[in-house]
Design a protein around this motif. Structure first.
Motif, PDB file in Angstrom:
ATOM      1  N   LYS A  35       0.826  -1.206   0.000  1.00  0.00           N
ATOM      2  CA  LYS A  35       0.000   0.000   0.000  1.00  0.00           C
ATOM      3  C   LYS A  35       0.859   1.255   0.000  1.00  0.00           C
ATOM      4  CE  LYS A  35      -4.095  -1.649   2.394  1.00  0.00           C
ATOM      5  NZ  LYS A  35      -4.905  -1.530   3.599  1.00  0.00           N
ATOM      6  N   PHE A  36       0.415   2.230  -0.794  1.00  0.00           N
ATOM      7  CA  PHE A  36       1.018   3.552  -0.813  1.00  0.00           C
ATOM      8  C   PHE A  36      -0.054   4.569  -0.436  1.00  0.00           C
ATOM      9  CE2 PHE A  36       4.110   1.298  -3.159  1.00  0.00           C
ATOM     10  CZ  PHE A  36       5.247   2.077  -3.259  1.00  0.00           C
ATOM     11  N   LYS A  37       0.320   5.577   0.325  1.00  0.00           N
ATOM     12  CA  LYS A  37      -0.574   6.687   0.641  1.00  0.00           C
ATOM     13  C   LYS A  37       0.173   7.969   0.297  1.00  0.00           C
ATOM     14  CE  LYS A  37      -3.521   8.646   4.218  1.00  0.00           C
ATOM     15  NZ  LYS A  37      -4.761   8.601   3.485  1.00  0.00           N
ATOM     16  N   THR A  49      -5.509   5.211   0.016  1.00  0.00           N
ATOM     17  CA  THR A  49      -4.386   4.317  -0.251  1.00  0.00           C
ATOM     18  C   THR A  49      -4.536   3.663  -1.623  1.00  0.00           C
ATOM     19  OG1 THR A  49      -5.478   2.468   0.845  1.00  0.00           O
ATOM     20  CG2 THR A  49      -3.990   3.815   2.187  1.00  0.00           C
ATOM     21  N   VAL A  50      -3.394   3.329  -2.214  1.00  0.00           N
ATOM     22  CA  VAL A  50      -3.335   2.680  -3.521  1.00  0.00           C
ATOM     23  C   VAL A  50      -2.493   1.421  -3.362  1.00  0.00           C
ATOM     24  CG1 VAL A  50      -2.601   2.925  -5.925  1.00  0.00           C
ATOM     25  CG2 VAL A  50      -3.399   4.926  -4.670  1.00  0.00           C
ATOM     26  N   ASN A  51      -2.967   0.317  -3.913  1.00  0.00           N
ATOM     27  CA  ASN A  51      -2.195  -0.918  -3.915  1.00  0.00           C
ATOM     28  C   ASN A  51      -1.380  -1.008  -5.190  1.00  0.00           C
ATOM     29  OD1 ASN A  51      -3.083  -1.975  -1.436  1.00  0.00           O
ATOM     30  ND2 ASN A  51      -4.908  -2.802  -2.382  1.00  0.00           N
ATOM     31  N   LEU A  81       4.566  10.768  -7.006  1.00  0.00           N
ATOM     32  CA  LEU A  81       5.702  11.203  -6.208  1.00  0.00           C
ATOM     33  C   LEU A  81       6.102  12.640  -6.541  1.00  0.00           C
ATOM     34  CD1 LEU A  81       7.994   8.034  -6.242  1.00  0.00           C
ATOM     35  CD2 LEU A  81       6.932   9.082  -4.232  1.00  0.00           C
ATOM     36  N   LEU A  82       5.973  13.022  -7.817  1.00  0.00           N
ATOM     37  CA  LEU A  82       6.327  14.381  -8.220  1.00  0.00           C
ATOM     38  C   LEU A  82       5.431  15.429  -7.562  1.00  0.00           C
ATOM     39  CD1 LEU A  82       7.043  13.748 -11.986  1.00  0.00           C
ATOM     40  CD2 LEU A  82       8.680  14.643 -10.325  1.00  0.00           C
ATOM     41  N   MET A  95       3.451   7.439   2.605  1.00  0.00           N
ATOM     42  CA  MET A  95       3.616   6.299   3.493  1.00  0.00           C
ATOM     43  C   MET A  95       3.534   5.037   2.650  1.00  0.00           C
ATOM     44  SD  MET A  95       1.526   7.237   6.959  1.00  0.00           S
ATOM     45  CE  MET A  95      -0.022   7.656   6.164  1.00  0.00           C
ATOM     46  N   ILE A  96       4.379   4.062   2.970  1.00  0.00           N
ATOM     47  CA  ILE A  96       4.382   2.782   2.271  1.00  0.00           C
ATOM     48  C   ILE A  96       4.250   1.679   3.316  1.00  0.00           C
ATOM     49  CG2 ILE A  96       5.670   1.191   0.789  1.00  0.00           C
ATOM     50  CD1 ILE A  96       7.166   3.596  -0.346  1.00  0.00           C
ATOM     51  N   GLU A  97       3.260   0.825   3.100  1.00  0.00           N
ATOM     52  CA  GLU A  97       3.063  -0.319   3.985  1.00  0.00           C
ATOM     53  C   GLU A  97       3.506  -1.580   3.253  1.00  0.00           C
ATOM     54  OE1 GLU A  97      -0.576  -1.383   6.733  1.00  0.00           O
ATOM     55  OE2 GLU A  97      -0.918  -2.163   4.697  1.00  0.00           O
ATOM     56  N   ILE A  98       4.483  -2.277   3.826  1.00  0.00           N
ATOM     57  CA  ILE A  98       4.979  -3.513   3.233  1.00  0.00           C
ATOM     58  C   ILE A  98       4.778  -4.657   4.221  1.00  0.00           C
ATOM     59  CG2 ILE A  98       6.736  -2.318   1.865  1.00  0.00           C
ATOM     60  CD1 ILE A  98       8.819  -3.485   3.894  1.00  0.00           C
TER      61      ILE A  98
END
Length: 185
Positions: A117-119, A125-127, A153-154, A160-163
């Protein structure tokens, strides 16, 4: 006497060299540089840029990297705080986005079957599917939708990254992403 003096001087010389060679490299995420954005504004950025020239092929590979602002304390043998680094790479044939976990392992995804997941800022959030790097290096993973991620990112100031880390479950790494300059195609 001369032997003891020589030994003392050698030890002193090595001590000076050791002190001069730097310190704890783990704080590299805390350094900032000024970046001039497309609209002319200046922002503090933690992104690091580098390039490598392949002398045999005559090509240049460009890199941008950003290390998480937080550390996650994993169990043995990865004690001491682990950071996750976002890496952008362009070898001239398109962009790649990969993540590097300095201590620990990301759950393997050999064919892109796993997601993380990225926020971006306050968005939902985006998977993103990811693939483990070849050679069974479970601390490097490549993001499948790299161009979409680079565009986000730009624009983003915080990410936040959930791994899923091996033997640790889900963990979240945080970034101050403002100031990314990346015009590679």
């Amino acid at each position: 006497m001369k032997k003891n003096l020589f030994s003392a001087l050698a030890v002193a010389f090595m001590l000076v060299i050791a002190l001069a060679s730097g310190g704890d490299k783990s704080d590299k995420a805390d350094t900032t540089t000024d970046q001039i954005m497309e609209d002319g504004t200046t922002v503090k950025s933690k992104w690091k840029y580098s390039e490598e020239v392949d002398k045999m092929e005559g090509t240049t590979t460009y890199f941008a990297e950003l290390t998480s602002t937080n550390k996650i304390n994993f169990q043995f043998p990865y004690k001491g705080g682990s950071r996750l680094t976002i890496n952008l790479r362009n070898k001239g044939a398109g962009n790649e986005v990969f993540l590097y976990l300095d201590k620990g392992q990301i759950m393997p995804s050999l064919m892109g079957e796993k997601t993380m997941k990225f926020k971006f800022d306050d968005e939902n959030t985006v998977n993103y599917a990811y693939t483990t790097a070849s050679g069974a290096a479970n601390n490097y993973v490549f993001i499948d939708k790299k161009n979409e991620e680079i565009k986000k990112l730009l624009k983003a100031k915080k990410v936040m990254i959930e791994i899923e880390a091996y033997n640790e479950g889900l963990v979240v790494f945080e970034y101050d992403t403002e100031g990314l300059v990346w015009d590679k195609k």
